[in-house]
Design a protein around this motif. Structure first.
Motif, PDB file in Angstrom:
ATOM      1  N   LEU A   1       0.845  -1.189   0.000  1.00 16.96           N
ATOM      2  CA  LEU A   1       0.000   0.000   0.000  1.00 16.96           C
ATOM      3  C   LEU A   1       0.885   1.246   0.000  1.00 16.96           C
ATOM      4  N   PRO A   2       0.627   2.195  -0.895  1.00 12.77           N
ATOM      5  CA  PRO A   2       1.508   3.364  -0.920  1.00 12.77           C
ATOM      6  C   PRO A   2       1.424   4.166   0.376  1.00 12.77           C
ATOM      7  N   SER A   3       2.570   4.669   0.809  1.00 13.47           N
ATOM      8  CA  SER A   3       2.618   5.427   2.066  1.00 13.47           C
ATOM      9  C   SER A   3       1.657   6.594   2.028  1.00 13.47           C
ATOM     10  N   GLU A   4       1.557   7.232   0.873  1.00 13.64           N
ATOM     11  CA  GLU A   4       0.727   8.431   0.770  1.00 13.64           C
ATOM     12  C   GLU A   4      -0.712   8.163   1.201  1.00 13.64           C
ATOM     13  N   ALA A   5      -1.231   6.980   0.829  1.00 12.38           N
ATOM     14  CA  ALA A   5      -2.620   6.652   1.156  1.00 12.38           C
ATOM     15  C   ALA A   5      -2.844   6.724   2.661  1.00 12.38           C
ATOM     16  N   THR A   6      -1.944   6.079   3.398  1.00 10.01           N
ATOM     17  CA  THR A   6      -2.078   6.087   4.854  1.00 10.01           C
ATOM     18  C   THR A   6      -1.901   7.496   5.408  1.00 10.01           C
ATOM     19  N   LEU A   7      -0.942   8.218   4.852  1.00  7.02           N
ATOM     20  CA  LEU A   7      -0.680   9.565   5.364  1.00  7.02           C
ATOM     21  C   LEU A   7      -1.878  10.486   5.135  1.00  7.02           C
ATOM     22  N   VAL A   8      -2.530  10.320   3.999  1.00  6.58           N
ATOM     23  CA  VAL A   8      -3.723  11.128   3.725  1.00  6.58           C
ATOM     24  C   VAL A   8      -4.817  10.787   4.720  1.00  6.58           C
ATOM     25  N   ASN A   9      -4.990   9.500   4.995  1.00  4.73           N
ATOM     26  CA  ASN A   9      -5.999   9.087   5.972  1.00  4.73           C
ATOM     27  C   ASN A   9      -5.725   9.676   7.345  1.00  4.73           C
TER      28      ASN A   9
END
Lengths: 311, 387
Positions: A276-284
């Motif tokens: 899972l791309p880091s960005e996805a989690t960071l946006v969440n």
């Protein structure tokens, strides 16, 4: 909201050392420089913004102890929310320790019968590792028996490892007024973003104040360990005059994100899908911020946001 | 395996374990105990009892926290501890209790000194070190007889809590007396290096880093690679770390700031500790290991796995990290180049078993020039020696 916390115990048992580590960013080695506490040292610790811990660090030399139970009795033992009593595990005068402890309980029963009582069996690092469990069990039984009719919760602690964080985390969590709401929100957040684990840390102390796990982890002491690890790193950053803002650690099995969350907390999110791309989690994480901010400061805006969506 | 019978008497088995394991006298080397042909620097740790060897070993290689070393029992017999599989560096720690005289015939000095690259002698700075100096002199003389290429490193240990002045004073005194001792013995040509160390700060890691770097013949190549990698990726400073020991085996040519090095060490701690909690201790550092830490002073720490022993830790400005794609691409090139350097070393080593081993050093220097001048790592294949 102010909460009065009494920190008591025999002189040299380690009260000021542990207070300095948890609330004043000392490292364990530096506590050797601390002198004996004279009389009572008051400190106010802002915790999660609206909660203020009013710490009464009571010097443990006999002269002071006697005063606490006599002339200062009302002053000290009134309006106490929590009593934390520290025992030096290596103490050679157990009887006298117990005597003072019981006087303390008696005074508390008169002045603040609702107060919660915690005993820390401290300096466990001085006991060889294989005996620690047995020694602690024995002390715990004694203390529970001696504290009757009151209820006491015991912890084994040492400033040299994560046990100190475990004890203080448990104590402090009990003082947070909206802890249930916080816990629910963390669980909801974890489910929505499909995280293995979400931890919420208080910003200044890095104590874990709320957590949610959806996947089993074999290490039951991991929260305290993480607190300890991050706090050590925070201190090494401060040597360079810097603060750490966010961190991402991953390998083939997991990805962990630690980030500044609300104005009083840090969050750690552990994902087991490293693709899972880091960005996805960071946006969440970014999107959840606002909601948790409101939860912490309910005065600022309306609180009925329970159906809030993160995506 | 075939041997060139002209160069080797049939009864000597030239086996290379550490760097420069060949000694010119043709003395027999340690029998192949590990069965591996990996080339790792080998280091012996020696010293009087209670000088702090076991503590050093526990703190540097077993992640024990310094305060816990108080509980270590003193070592009562010769103990050999190999730290082989987990680290890039091959260490052997020999504990010599006071009552055993290691000069006695049962002590197999050929075996011990033969294959080792450096001998670290630990002296307790807080103790009366007369006996230690005598022991040190005897050790040096004995070791030098067996293996003239050995590097002698003195750790003036337990200097925490000693003022800077008296640190310098003990270093000067120990330096003076050891040099005098050696010149009396007619061994002026031996070079000794001194390090002030303590397990309570990063000085022990720094000292080991310097010791290990001397034993890595590929060091100039590694430094060159770093020097090429860094400016092209907008990175300010990078360290190539041995993950287990937190020793840096190479860095770029910009000056090393101790505080930055300490922060990088601490980063490795964080990464390994968190990974051991959320994966498992054995697989904490794997091929997917990476980490990114942002600080509030516009700095980024970036860690990537290089191989199973090594990690690269980079320090850069936040704005330069916008080009992460470039950095990652360059890093892959860098990682490939490094693995080629070590492959080459392995290959050469095997071949060295067949050809004349005398000029091992010179040939390596040639390799460096080749790689250093061309950025294309494939040039390295030209450095293959004659069959």
């Amino acid at each position: 909201m102010k909460k009065k916390v009494l920190l008591m115990g025999k002189s040299g048992s380690g009260k000021t050392s542990m207070r300095s580590i948890i609330f004043a960013n000392y490292i364990a080695r530096d506590t050797t420089r601390l002198g004996a506490t004279i009389d009572v040292e008051h400190s106010h610790v802002r915790f999660l913004g609206n909660l203020v811990l009013n710490l009464w660090d009571c010097g443990g030399q006999e002269g002071f102890m006697k005063q606490y139970f006599a002339s200062q009795r009302d002053n000290i033992f009134r309006n106490v929310e929590v009593l934390i009593y520290v025992f030096d595990v290596e103490s050679r005068e157990m009887e006298r320790d117990v005597h003072y402890y019981q006087s303390c309980l008696e005074a508390l029963l008169q002045n603040s019968p609702e107060a919660k009582i915690f005993c820390l069996v401290h300096k466990m690092d001085l006991v060889p590792e294989e005996h620690r469990e047995a020694v602690f069990k024995e002390r715990e039984e004694d203390l529970i028996r001696l504290s009757k009719p009151g209820n006491v919760t015991c912890f084994r602690t040492s400033i040299w490892d994560e046990t100190l964080y475990k004890a203080w985390s448990s104590i402090v969590t009990m003082l947070i007024p909206n802890v249930a709401a916080l816990e629910n929100s963390v669980t909801h957040f974890a489910n929505v973003i499909e995280a293995d684990e979400v931890l919420l840390f208080e910003k200044a102390t890095f104590l874990v104040i709320s957590h949610c796990q959806s996947k089993k982890n074999r290490d039951s002491h991991r929260f305290e360990k993480v607190s300890n690890i991050i706090k050590q790193f925070k201190l090494s950053c401060s040597k360079l005059g810097a603060k750490f803002q966010s961190m991402e650690v991953r390998n083939n099995a997991f990805a962990a994100f630690i980030d500044t969350f609300t104005s009083n907390t840090y969050v750690m999110v552990v994902m087991s899908d490293p693709t899972l791309p880091s960005e996805a989690t960071l946006v969440n994480i970014r999107n959840a911020r606002k909601y948790f901010e409101e939860l912490e400061n309910p005065n600022n805006s309306a609180m009925n946001h329970h159906g809030h969506k993160y995506h | 395996m075939s041997y060139d019978d002209d160069d080797y008497p049939a009864d000597t088995f030239p086996k290379d374990f550490g760097y420069r394991a060949y000694n010119q006298d043709g003395l027999e080397l340690e029998p192949n105990a590990t069965g591996s042909s990996e080339t790792k620097p080998r280091i012996l740790l020696m010293g009087l009892r209670r000088s702090g060897k076991s503590s050093i070993q526990k703190v540097v290689f077993h992640k024990m926290s310094p305060n816990e070393t108080l509980f270590l029992e003193s070592t009562s017999k010769i103990v050999k501890d190999d730290i082989n599989n987990s680290s890039f560096v091959q260490f052997q720690i020999w504990d010599f209790p006071g009552q055993i005289d290691f000069i006695e015939p049962t002590f197999d000095s050929d075996m011990i000194f033969g294959g080792c690259g450096a001998l670290v002698f630990v002296i307790d700075a807080k103790d009366d070190y007369n006996e230690a100096l005598t022991k040190f002199k005897n050790t040096v003389i004995k070791a030098y007889k067996v293996n003239q290429r050995i590097k002698f490193e003195v750790f003036i240990h337990k200097v925490d809590g000693i003022s800077d002045d008296s640190k310098m004073e003990s270093q000067r005194d120990i330096h003076q007396r050891t040099s005098d001792d050696l010149s009396e013995a007619g061994l002026n040509q031996i070079h000794l290096s001194f390090h002030l160390t303590s397990i309570y700060d990063h000085s022990i890691f720094e000292a080991f880093s310097k010791v290990v770097q001397k034993l890595i013949p590929q060091l100039p190549t590694l430094e060159n690679l770093l020097n090429i990698f860094i400016p092209n990726s907008g990175i300010e400073k990078a360290f190539l770390f041995d993950v287990v020991s937190k020793i840096y085996i190479a860095t770029d040519s910009s000056p090393v700031d101790m505080q930055t090095y300490e922060l990088c060490c601490d980063m490795i701690d964080v990464v390994i500790d968190l990974s051991s909690i959320y994966s498992s201790e054995e697989t904490a550092f794997d091929s997917g290991s990476s980490s990114l830490i942002k600080l509030n002073n516009n700095t980024i720490l970036y860690l990537r796995e290089v191989n199973k022993f090594l990690a690269l830790v980079c320090i850069l400005r936040e704005e330069n990290f916008n080009r992460q794609g470039v950095i990652d691409y360059n890093f892959i090139c860098f990682r490939d180049a490094i693995s080629k350097v070590f492959e080459l070393r392995l290959k050469r080593q095997k071949e060295l078993e067949n050809i004349d081993q005398d000029d091992d050093q010179d040939d390596l220097v040639e390799d460096h020039t080749l790689i250093g001048h061309g950025t294309d790592p494939s040039v390295m294949s030209r450095a293959r020696p004659i069959d």
